[in-house]
Design an enzyme around this catalytic site. Structure first.
Site, short mmCIF file in Angstrom:
data_model
loop_
_atom_site.label_atom_id
_atom_site.label_comp_id
_atom_site.label_asym_id
_atom_site.label_seq_id
_atom_site.Cartn_x
_atom_site.Cartn_y
_atom_site.Cartn_z
CG ASP A 65 2.16 -5.16 9.40
OD1 ASP A 65 1.59 -5.70 8.42
OD2 ASP A 65 3.29 -4.67 9.34
CB ILE A 66 -3.55 -6.02 7.32
CG1 ILE A 66 -4.28 -4.84 7.95
CG2 ILE A 66 -4.52 -7.04 6.76
CD1 ILE A 66 -5.06 -3.98 6.95
CG PHE A 75 2.73 -4.37 -3.36
CD1 PHE A 75 1.91 -5.46 -3.53
CD2 PHE A 75 3.17 -3.68 -4.48
CE1 PHE A 75 1.53 -5.87 -4.80
CE2 PHE A 75 2.79 -4.06 -5.76
CZ PHE A 75 1.97 -5.17 -5.93
CG ASP A 123 2.66 2.16 8.72
OD1 ASP A 123 2.26 1.02 8.41
OD2 ASP A 123 3.56 2.76 8.10
CE LYS A 181 5.44 -5.49 7.22
NZ LYS A 181 4.35 -4.62 6.79
CE LYS A 197 8.50 -2.13 4.65
NZ LYS A 197 8.11 -1.08 3.72
CE LYS A 245 -13.71 22.95 9.68
NZ LYS A 245 -14.20 24.09 8.95
CG ASN A 286 -1.84 6.24 1.33
OD1 ASN A 286 -2.24 5.95 0.21
ND2 ASN A 286 -2.09 5.50 2.40
O1 PMT Z 1 -2.64 2.38 -5.64
P1 PMT Z 1 -1.68 2.91 -6.68
O2 PMT Z 1 -1.81 4.39 -6.90
O3 PMT Z 1 -1.75 2.12 -7.96
O4 PMT Z 1 -0.19 2.71 -6.12
C1 PMT Z 1 0.29 1.43 -5.90
C2 PMT Z 1 1.08 1.32 -4.59
C3 PMT Z 1 2.33 2.18 -4.68
C4 PMT Z 1 0.22 1.78 -3.42
C5 PMT Z 1 1.41 -0.19 -4.40
O5 PMT Z 1 2.17 -0.62 -5.51
C6 PMT Z 1 2.16 -0.44 -3.10
O6 PMT Z 1 3.37 -0.31 -3.00
N1 PMT Z 1 1.40 -0.81 -2.03
C7 PMT Z 1 1.92 -0.94 -0.68
C8 PMT Z 1 2.08 0.42 -0.06
C9 PMT Z 1 2.55 0.32 1.38
O7 PMT Z 1 1.79 0.52 2.26
O8 PMT Z 1 3.81 -0.08 1.50
P2 PMT Z 1 4.54 -0.29 2.94
O9 PMT Z 1 5.96 -0.56 2.56
O10 PMT Z 1 4.25 0.83 3.85
O11 PMT Z 1 3.85 -1.60 3.53
C10 PMT Z 1 4.37 -2.90 3.30
C11 PMT Z 1 3.26 -3.90 3.21
O12 PMT Z 1 2.58 -4.01 4.45
C12 PMT Z 1 2.20 -3.61 2.15
O13 PMT Z 1 1.86 -4.84 1.52
C13 PMT Z 1 1.04 -3.07 2.96
O14 PMT Z 1 -0.22 -3.39 2.33
C14 PMT Z 1 1.19 -3.84 4.26
N2 PMT Z 1 0.68 -3.13 5.46
C15 PMT Z 1 1.25 -1.96 5.87
C16 PMT Z 1 0.81 -1.36 7.03
C17 PMT Z 1 -0.25 -1.97 7.76
N3 PMT Z 1 -0.72 -1.44 8.85
N4 PMT Z 1 -0.79 -3.12 7.32
C18 PMT Z 1 -0.34 -3.70 6.18
O15 PMT Z 1 -0.86 -4.76 5.79
#
Ligand code: PMT
Length: 412
Positions: free
Chosen positions: A307-308, A325, A280, A343, A339, A290, A211
């Site tokens: 989901d960490i 976040f 995810d 979570k 969330k 390849k 991403n």
């Molecule tokens: O890195 P930059 O370019 O500065 O951009 C910052 C950012 C936009 C990446 C950052 O501010 C941000 O929003 N990070 C979280 C991105 C994300 O994965 O969002 P989500 O809504 O999909 O996930 C929610 C939360 O679950 C996040 O805290 C993520 O770290 C966590 N997660 C998600 C999936 C997963 N398998 N494990 C997780 O821990």
């Protein structure tokens, strides 16, 4: 501007000098950094700038009277002094400093100084001859001896036409020093685990799913946490940033590698902040060669990753204060709140990503992925706070301040 976090109550006392107009800008800057500002003024300050200016900029009523019959207990100076995390007198005239240095309490500002138990700052402003007068210098030394921090003054051309020491420091400089001083070390003695950047989910030896995360937000948080006195562990996906020297850094590529490090380390930390954009899903099959483009269409089969964040928040023992976040393209509040609850988080910081329809996936000016700027809507069980669009370093400092504030409240 390199400013430290802030969610503080700042009480600005304006005394009567021409530099009072600069204090209006100071209010604006402090609020921009997330501070709540209340203003008190001496009668002579009112000769230079009207109350309404400060009222409009601070969003709070301005006080000028020591004994205010309109106030419930007519003891506004005590209420205000207890409300303040920081008292700043700007401009601090020779007269106000003389009163404060000798414990006089004949107006609201000098009485507030006497009643204050919080850190006190003064930004002197006066004519150069008044500044150089030995009695002024003695008063300043007395105030410093009593624990007051002086900001400025600066040399230069003065409003009266003379040149010399006595110009009030610029509002941006006062703001920077004030917030740095008032909020530093808010995580002293604590340890913070931060995830940052993207993950890469390999498809074959040369391709992967990923991403747009640059890691800037997570790295800014690591710097801010270090600045706030914390011990920091940074778990980083592949980014082109240099990690802060004092952080303990673990570099990973895939979501499952990030999971292994985070879940092991989380129990050793007081706070976990999940700023990484974790995939995810990962491809079920990792091709050893390849993939060839022989087919017109093909399908990828994906397997859900751990989901960490949720797994850290569900830890039954040694669970850190857990901050997630949320990166959303629509219904930001609804998804973030969802969330937060599902979570089991202590706090979630939601940001818009890809919201510009003309360039839906990548827009520097609007924050989110890869931009130097960002804005956050932060939610917790009992409340929320907006952190306005600013440099990611400033924003990170504000978020760290908010986390420290919420942790303190939680442990009370
Ligand atoms: O890195 P930059 O370019 O500065 O951009 C910052 C950012 C936009 C990446 C950052 O501010 C941000 O929003 N990070 C979280 C991105 C994300 O994965 O969002 P989500 O809504 O999909 O996930 C929610 C939360 O679950 C996040 O805290 C993520 O770290 C966590 N997660 C998600 C999936 C997963 N398998 N494990 C997780 O821990």
């Amino acid at each position: 501007m390199d400013i430290i976090i802030n969610n503080k109550h700042i009480l600005l006392a304006v005394s009567g000098g021409i530099a009072a107009y600069k204090s209006a800008e100071l209010v604006r800057l402090l609020r921009k950094q997330g501070a709540t500002v209340r203003v008190v003024m001496t009668h002579s300050a009112l000769q230079f700038v009207g109350m309404l200016t400060f009222q409009a900029l601070s969003g709070n009523p301005v006080h000028t009277e020591l004994l205010d019959v309109d106030e419930e207990n007519a003891m506004e100076h005590i209420t205000l002094a207890r409300w303040a995390d920081v008292l700043i007198i700007a401009p601090a005239t020779a007269n106000t400093m003389a009163k404060c240095s000798h414990g006089l309490a004949d107006n609201l500002v000098s009485t507030l100084y006497l009643a204050a138990t919080c850190p006190v700052f003064m930004a002197p402003a006066m004519n150069q001859a008044m500044w150089n007068k030995p009695v002024t210098q003695e008063n300043i030394q007395r105030l410093i001896g009593h624990g007051v921090t002086m900001i400025g003054p600066e040399p230069g051309e003065q409003a009266c036409g003379e040149t010399g020491m006595g110009r009030m420091s610029e509002p941006a400089e006062i703001c920077r020093l004030l917030l740095a001083e008032s909020t530093s070390q808010c995580l002293k003695g604590l340890s913070v685990l931060i995830s940052a950047g993207p993950t890469r989910e390999p498809l074959d030896p040369v391709r992967y799913l990923t991403n747009r995360s640059s890691g800037k937000m997570g790295y800014a948080l690591a710097k801010a946490a270090l600045k706030a006195g914390a011990k920091v562990t940074l778990v980083s996906g592949p980014v082109s940033l240099t990690p802060p020297e004092q952080a303990d850094v673990f570099k990973i590529e895939t979501a499952e590698q990030m999971y292994e490090v985070v879940i092991t380390k989380a129990v050793e930390h007081d706070i976990y902040i999940g700023a990484a954009a974790v995939a995810d899903y990962r491809p079920v099959f990792l091709e050893t060669h390849k993939i060839k483009k022989s087919l017109e269409q093909t399908t990828l089969t994906l397997q859900k990753n751990h989901d960490i964040l949720a797994d850290v928040a569900m830890l039954s023992s040694n669970r850190p204060f857990t901050v997630g976040f949320a990166a959303e393209t629509h219904d930001l509040e609804r998804y973030a709140q969802d969330k937060l609850i599902k979570k089991n988080l202590d706090m979630i910081a939601a940001n818009w990503v890809g919201q510009d329809s003309s360039n839906a996936l990548h827009n520097e000016s609007l924050g989110g992925f890869d931009s130097d700027q960002n804005a956050l809507q932060v939610f917790w069980n009992e409340g929320q706070k907006s952190l306005a669009m600013t440099d990611k370093n400033n924003l990170a400092e504000q978020l760290i301040g908010l986390i420290a504030e919420r942790m303190e409240l939680k442990s009370k």
